[in-house]
Design an enzyme around this catalytic site. Structure first.
Site, short mmCIF file in Angstrom:
data_model
loop_
_atom_site.label_atom_id
_atom_site.label_comp_id
_atom_site.label_asym_id
_atom_site.label_seq_id
_atom_site.Cartn_x
_atom_site.Cartn_y
_atom_site.Cartn_z
N ARG A 154 7.74 -1.56 1.54
CA ARG A 154 7.53 -2.11 0.21
C ARG A 154 8.87 -2.10 -0.52
NH1 ARG A 154 3.38 1.39 1.39
NH2 ARG A 154 1.27 0.49 1.39
N LYS A 179 2.96 4.72 -0.47
CA LYS A 179 1.69 4.61 -1.18
C LYS A 179 0.74 5.71 -0.70
CE LYS A 179 -1.54 1.08 -2.71
NZ LYS A 179 -1.93 -0.36 -2.60
N HIS A 285 7.34 -8.82 -1.45
CA HIS A 285 6.24 -8.20 -0.72
C HIS A 285 5.74 -9.09 0.41
CE1 HIS A 285 3.38 -4.88 -0.48
NE2 HIS A 285 2.42 -5.76 -0.25
N ARG A 288 6.91 -8.16 3.80
CA ARG A 288 6.14 -7.08 4.45
C ARG A 288 4.97 -7.68 5.23
NH1 ARG A 288 4.34 -1.63 4.10
NH2 ARG A 288 2.11 -1.39 3.72
N HIS A 312 -0.91 7.08 9.46
CA HIS A 312 -2.28 7.55 9.67
C HIS A 312 -2.45 8.95 9.08
CE1 HIS A 312 -3.59 4.29 12.21
NE2 HIS A 312 -2.54 4.45 13.01
N TYR A 321 -0.18 4.13 21.41
CA TYR A 321 0.71 2.99 21.54
C TYR A 321 0.30 2.15 22.75
CZ TYR A 321 3.70 6.03 18.74
OH TYR A 321 4.19 6.85 17.77
#
Length: 340
Positions: A154, A179, A285, A288, A312, A321
């Site tokens: 961000r 965030k 943004h 992103r 997470h 992965y």
């Protein structure tokens, strides 16, 4: 405009000096800073509390309650036609005022007319559009926009980067307190290794000049300045993208260099879109969103992309992965490195 001070007894300090009570908005700011909220949140909350008071004829919030809050929020949705996110921000500001400043818990606001929340797909740029957009942009602005596309950060996560968060050896960037106050790791694009290193060399020279001039300290979060008195002047804690000027910190009054303002990057993005002939309503943004879309189209696993974007909460899921090589930033090659 009034000062929004409730008539009450004056305060007397230990020396017997009578002081007037703090203004309501100053009490609000003090509570926000105790919670370590950002200055942007403080400015937004102060603005909503001021609008709430003016809407009700400058009545003090202590004289009002849930009914007046519901009336104001409904007015924003029906008359003001604000977005759902804007109404929610106003609601959060008023609930914070009553709970943290006035020490009054409001009942659940069932009668608020909610603003409509539209479900819109994000704007996404194709790799060709990104190439046209970023190609002509140079300097610090170009480096920031390339980092947004190349890492999925961000804009404020990028601007708040500290020198110590960039790991050239592992080709990783540590995003701190994103965030939800989550830390996460993303890749450092190979194409930006040299430009970012040269940029940091210039910033380091600027920092040395600031130190020689008697400045050079930087804002530290979470009271770290008291815990580590010398850290604010150390190179590792400096912002990667520093502002050209040394303004006065609105909270502490200290004169020090802050990071680049987000508005300047947004204006540069708007200008670059026009020059590139890209008609999509893109913002920083958008880069992103384009980062995530590019990785998914390339074949990277959605869980890996999610980890790079938000992280997470369950540690066990961070090791899932597929289709990735064992490289820095969870083994993902940055989309910036895929451009021709």
């Amino acid at each position: 405009m009034g000062t929004f001070t409730k008539n009450s007894d004056n305060c007397v300090n230990a020396n017997g000096v009578v002081r007037p009570p703090k203004r309501l908005l100053d009490q609000l700011s003090e509570s926000i800073r105790l919670k370590h909220y950002s200055i942007r949140t403080e400015q937004a909350y102060r603005g909503w509390v001021r609008r709430f008071i003016l809407f009700h004829g400058k009545r003090h919030p202590q004289e009002m309650g849930a009914r007046e809050v519901e009336t104001f929020l409904t007015h924003l949705a029906v008359e003001g036609r604000v977005s759902a996110s804007t109404q929610n921000q106003a609601k959060s500001a008023l609930l914070f005022l009553y709970k943290e400043v006035l020490r009054t818990d409001l009942p659940w606001l069932d009668d608020v007319e909610s603003a409509k929340s539209g479900k819109r797909l994000p704007v996404v740029l194709t790799p060709e559009e990104v190439q046209r957009l970023l190609g002509p942009i140079e300097g610090t602005t170009g480096l920031i926009l390339r980092l947004l596309y190349g890492t999925g950060m961000r804009i404020m996560e990028c601007l708040r980067l500290r020198v110590k968060d960039v790991d050239f050896a592992r080709r990783e960037i540590l995003v701190r307190e994103g965030k939800g106050f989550k830390d996460r790791v993303t890749m450092l694009p190979e194409k930006l290794m040299a430009p970012l290193g040269e940029h940091l060399a210039r910033v380091k020279a600027l920092h040395a000049a600031d130190l020689s001039a008697g400045f050079g300290d930087v804002y530290l979060p979470w009271a770290l300045e008291r815990k580590y008195p010398n850290a604010a002047r150390e190179w590792a804690w400096q912002y990667v993208f520093v502002a050209a000027r040394r303004p006065v910190d609105p909270r502490s009054g200290a004169v020090r260099r802050h990071h680049v303002e987000a508005q300047s990057i947004q204006r540069a993005m708007h200008q670059a879109l026009r020059v590139a002939g890209v008609s999509k309503p893109a913002t920083p943004h958008t880069l992103r969103h384009s980062f995530a879309t590019s990785l998914l189209e390339t074949g990277y696993d959605i869980r890996t992309v999610q980890e790079l974007l938000v992280g997470h909460s369950d540690v066990s899921t961070t090791m899932i992965y597929t289709h990735v090589l064992k490289r820095g930033g969870h083994g993902v090659r940055s989309p910036l490195d895929m451009l021709g």
